[in-house]
Each structure stands twice: as C-alpha cells, then as structure tokens.
Design a protein around this motif. Sequence first.
Motif, short mmCIF file in Angstrom:
data_model
loop_
_atom_site.label_atom_id
_atom_site.label_comp_id
_atom_site.label_asym_id
_atom_site.label_seq_id
_atom_site.Cartn_x
_atom_site.Cartn_y
_atom_site.Cartn_z
N MET A 1 0.85 -1.21 0.00
CA MET A 1 0.00 0.00 0.00
C MET A 1 0.88 1.26 0.00
SD MET A 1 -3.05 1.29 0.20
CE MET A 1 -4.33 0.45 1.12
N ASP A 2 0.65 2.09 -0.98
CA ASP A 2 1.44 3.33 -1.04
C ASP A 2 1.03 4.30 0.06
OD1 ASP A 2 2.94 2.63 -3.16
OD2 ASP A 2 1.58 3.47 -4.67
N ARG A 3 2.04 4.90 0.64
CA ARG A 3 1.75 5.93 1.62
C ARG A 3 2.70 7.09 1.42
NH1 ARG A 3 -1.90 4.82 5.40
NH2 ARG A 3 -2.38 2.65 5.75
N ILE A 4 2.23 8.26 1.76
CA ILE A 4 3.11 9.42 1.66
C ILE A 4 3.77 9.62 3.03
CG2 ILE A 4 3.14 11.92 1.40
CD1 ILE A 4 1.16 11.59 -0.80
N PRO A 5 5.11 9.66 3.07
CA PRO A 5 5.79 9.77 4.37
C PRO A 5 5.50 11.11 5.05
CG PRO A 5 7.36 9.95 2.57
CD PRO A 5 6.06 9.57 1.96
N ILE A 6 5.33 11.03 6.36
CA ILE A 6 5.13 12.25 7.15
C ILE A 6 6.34 12.38 8.07
CG2 ILE A 6 3.65 13.41 8.83
CD1 ILE A 6 1.35 11.62 7.75
N LEU A 7 7.08 13.45 7.89
CA LEU A 7 8.32 13.63 8.67
C LEU A 7 8.06 14.56 9.84
CD1 LEU A 7 10.60 14.36 5.60
CD2 LEU A 7 10.02 12.13 6.56
N ARG A 8 8.70 14.25 10.95
CA ARG A 8 8.56 15.12 12.10
C ARG A 8 9.79 16.00 12.22
NH1 ARG A 8 7.84 13.60 18.43
NH2 ARG A 8 7.88 15.75 19.09
N MET A 9 9.56 17.27 12.38
CA MET A 9 10.67 18.22 12.50
C MET A 9 10.38 19.11 13.69
SD MET A 9 11.91 19.89 8.96
CE MET A 9 12.80 21.25 9.68
N GLY A 10 10.86 18.71 14.86
CA GLY A 10 10.59 19.50 16.06
C GLY A 10 9.10 19.50 16.34
N ARG A 11 8.53 20.69 16.37
CA ARG A 11 7.11 20.77 16.68
C ARG A 11 6.24 20.73 15.44
NH1 ARG A 11 6.67 26.01 20.13
NH2 ARG A 11 8.10 26.67 18.52
N PHE A 12 6.92 20.54 14.28
CA PHE A 12 6.16 20.56 13.03
C PHE A 12 6.17 19.20 12.33
CE2 PHE A 12 8.20 24.94 13.04
CZ PHE A 12 7.18 25.48 13.76
N LEU A 13 5.18 19.01 11.51
CA LEU A 13 5.16 17.85 10.63
C LEU A 13 5.39 18.32 9.20
CD1 LEU A 13 2.11 15.83 11.99
CD2 LEU A 13 4.53 15.49 12.47
N LEU A 14 6.20 17.57 8.47
CA LEU A 14 6.54 17.96 7.11
C LEU A 14 6.09 16.88 6.14
CD1 LEU A 14 8.10 20.00 5.32
CD2 LEU A 14 10.15 18.65 5.76
N VAL A 15 5.29 17.27 5.17
CA VAL A 15 4.82 16.32 4.16
C VAL A 15 5.21 16.86 2.80
CG1 VAL A 15 2.82 15.19 3.16
CG2 VAL A 15 2.82 15.75 5.58
N THR A 16 5.96 16.10 2.03
CA THR A 16 6.23 16.53 0.65
C THR A 16 5.58 15.53 -0.29
OG1 THR A 16 8.32 15.36 0.64
CG2 THR A 16 8.40 17.69 1.18
N ILE A 17 4.74 16.07 -1.14
CA ILE A 17 4.03 15.21 -2.09
C ILE A 17 4.84 15.20 -3.38
CG2 ILE A 17 1.90 14.88 -3.37
CD1 ILE A 17 0.48 16.32 -1.03
N GLN A 18 5.44 14.06 -3.70
CA GLN A 18 6.36 14.00 -4.85
C GLN A 18 5.71 13.36 -6.06
OE1 GLN A 18 9.40 15.18 -4.64
NE2 GLN A 18 9.86 15.31 -2.45
N ILE A 19 4.56 12.73 -5.85
CA ILE A 19 3.91 12.06 -6.98
C ILE A 19 2.50 12.62 -7.11
CG2 ILE A 19 5.18 9.90 -6.98
CD1 ILE A 19 3.00 8.80 -5.11
N ASP A 20 1.90 12.37 -8.26
CA ASP A 20 0.52 12.81 -8.42
C ASP A 20 -0.38 12.00 -7.52
OD1 ASP A 20 0.66 14.96 -10.09
OD2 ASP A 20 0.82 13.72 -11.89
N LEU A 21 -1.22 12.69 -6.80
CA LEU A 21 -2.08 12.03 -5.82
C LEU A 21 -3.28 11.40 -6.50
CD1 LEU A 21 -2.36 14.47 -2.81
CD2 LEU A 21 -1.24 12.27 -2.87
N TYR A 22 -3.55 10.18 -6.17
CA TYR A 22 -4.85 9.65 -6.56
C TYR A 22 -5.71 9.60 -5.29
CZ TYR A 22 -2.22 5.42 -5.32
OH TYR A 22 -1.44 4.51 -4.69
N ASP A 23 -7.00 9.39 -5.48
CA ASP A 23 -7.95 9.62 -4.39
C ASP A 23 -7.62 8.80 -3.13
OD1 ASP A 23 -9.02 11.18 -6.25
OD2 ASP A 23 -10.94 10.14 -6.45
#
Lengths: 131, 287
Positions: A1-23
């Motif tokens: 199952m594909d998932r988009i990684p969610i990175l934690r950076m201190g008090r923030f969460l960082l999400v970079t979407i590198q591929i085209d999102l499907y629903d």
Amino acid sequence: MDRIPILRMGRFLLVTIQIDLYDRLATNLESDLVQMVNKTGARGVLIDISALSIVDSFMGRILGNIGSMSKIMDAETVVVGMQPAVAITLIELGLELKGVHTALNVEKGMELLQEKIGADDLDDPDEDSAE
Amino acid sequence: MKADLSKLLQRKKKQILESWIQHQLVDETLREDLMSNEELREQSEELVNALLKSLSDKVFADADAPELEPVYEILAGISISRARQGFSPKETGLYVFSLKNALQEVLDEEAKDDPQFLYDSIKRINKLMDNLGVLTFETYIKGREEVILRQTDEITEISTPVIRVWDGILALPIIGTLDSARTQVVMENLLQEIVNTGSTIAILDISGVPAVDSLVAQHLIKTVSATRLMGAECIISGIRPEIAQTVVHLGIDLSNIVTKASLASALKYAFGLMKLDVKRIQKDIKS
C-alpha cells in the motif's frame, strides 16, 4: 500500500508530495496526518505540493479538510509551493482553501509557522514554564 | 448553331486575360504601391487559367461543382493575401468583377450575330461571377478578422506587464477593460512571475480600468484568491471614487481584500508588511 511519508521536524510535521495524488492516497494521507498530529502533539503542518501538477476538486477538498482538522486539533497548516496552474484551477473550482495558510516555498512556509506558533507560545504560560 | 460557351471562352483565353489586365491597369483603384504590375499579371493569369480550365456546362449550372474547387482555392488565397496587404474591400471586389467585364466584352464580339446565345451566355457568366464575388468577400473578411484577432492577442500580451518594483514586490498596472480572457492572461502572468521572482507581495493597480462591474470585480477577486493560494499577498490599488461608488452600489464585498487608494500607498503598505522603512537621509551637521 502506497503511503506518503510524514516527517517530524521538532514541533512541526513535514509532508512533501512527490507524486501525483490519486484519491485513495489522498484519503490515506488525510487520516495518517490527523493521527500523527494527535500522536506527536505537533503544532504545525507543512505540506509541500510543488511537484503536484494536476489537481481536482477532490484533492482541493482534501487539502481544505486537512487544514480544518488540524485547526481544531490546534495545529496550523501551511501549503507551500503551489504551481500557478494549480492555483488557477482551484480558484476556478471555487475552492479558496480557507483555514489553510500558504507560502511560496518551504523556507517561507517554515518562517510563517514559526511566527504563528511563536506568537501563540508567548500567550500560553504553560508552554513557557515547560520550556 | 449552338456554340459551346466554355469551349469558346477557353479558345479566347489570351484575349480575356489581356482585356482583364487592361481593365485593371486603367482602373483608378489600381494600387501600384501595394502590388507590382508583374505580380498582378501573374496572379490574374493563374486565376484565369484555373477558371477556364474548370469551365463546363455542369459548372455553369451548379456553383458547388467539385471542378470549381481549385478556382475557389486560388481566389480565397488572393483575397486573404489582399486583406493582409491592406487593399480596401472595394478594390478587392472590383478586381474580381472586372473579370466579368472582360468576359462579357469577348462574348460581345464573338456572338454579335446570335442575340439569344449572347443573352444566355451573359446570364450564365453573371451567375458564375457573382458567386466568385461573394466568395471573394467572404474570404476577404475572414482575412481581415484574422488580422484583428492577431492584433488583439498582441495588445493583450503588451498590456499586461508585470513590474518588479522592489525585491519581493511585484506591481501589475491594468489598463483598459478587464474581461475573462484578459483576466486569465493577467492571472497567469502574475502567478508565473511570482514563482520566477519569489515575490511575496503583488500590487494590482486598477487606476487604468475605466469601470468596474460585478463581472470585473469577480475577476479581480479570483486573481487575489489565486495569488493567496500561491502564498503571496495581493493588494489592489488605484480605486477611484466612481469605482468605489459602483462597487458599493452593486453590493460587491471587497472587505477581505486589502485595497489602497494609490500605488504609492500600496507600496508603503507593502514595505510595512516586509518590515522595511523608507527614510529621508539626514544630512550630517558638522559640529
């Protein structure tokens, strides 16, 4: 199952979407992100969509939803790096992404988050004493 | 005697061409400044050749006959090129109709003794040439419209400059009426420029927009919202009193958009957002 990684950076969460999102991927991201906010107690979420070239009304709504959900969990959402074509499409679709902050790039997005959270922290005596 | 009109005309090709050219040369609408006589002769010869080659009884009866296709093509080409070169409609029309005169003259001479044949022939030629004339006009106007469309595109291109007034501040003065097509161009240019320069503030100056109606306001709001989505702030400046009046009378809500009276005050506000300060240099007073 594909998932988009969610990175934690201190008090923030960082999400970079590198591929085209499907629903499916988008709904997964939405639930994962809310879970992560809850688990880590993050105060800010930064979503980088600079690589996203196609957007539809569903994607626009998911972005808006993430913003609103984070908001009620006391985290600010910043969407950064939106392409001009994507912005025009969203406006034509009537989605203004209310409740979501925007910035030009990750650097400016981070600054914006620091600013927002920083101001909050000053108002919050509990956090001050904890630090 | 039932002479064949097409055969007759084909035989007289040289005479028809000469007579036609003669007609054109003596006509006062001849435009030597736009087209040399050699060019004119070449063009005319091509048309006469094609026309006479395609002639037959069938063609006279039916204007849509496939045999006429090449003639129509040549004529359309001539007409469009004339529209682009700047010939007037009258000049273009006379060019084709003078061919009719030439044909009739030749017929006059050939069929002097046969009034019935002459009458029939002239009638048929008239019909054919009228068709050609109408076609000429249609393509001429098409050519003109193409010119106008191209110019419109150029004007839109020219009229939407995005200026970088400061590091991180873009200004976009809009002059003339805003319609959907233009808003699209304005929006695209502005957003692209925001990405290219990494600017965080855009000033939309509408002091050159003559009137704002609900549609224009809608377009402005769209542009501002799109800029916001990109992560930049958009300020609208140059709102004149009349525009303020109409906007309020129309019940358009601009309250969530930052508006300033002039470009100068918008710039000042932008400086404020970027935490910049403009100061007059104090002259050092020597003790």
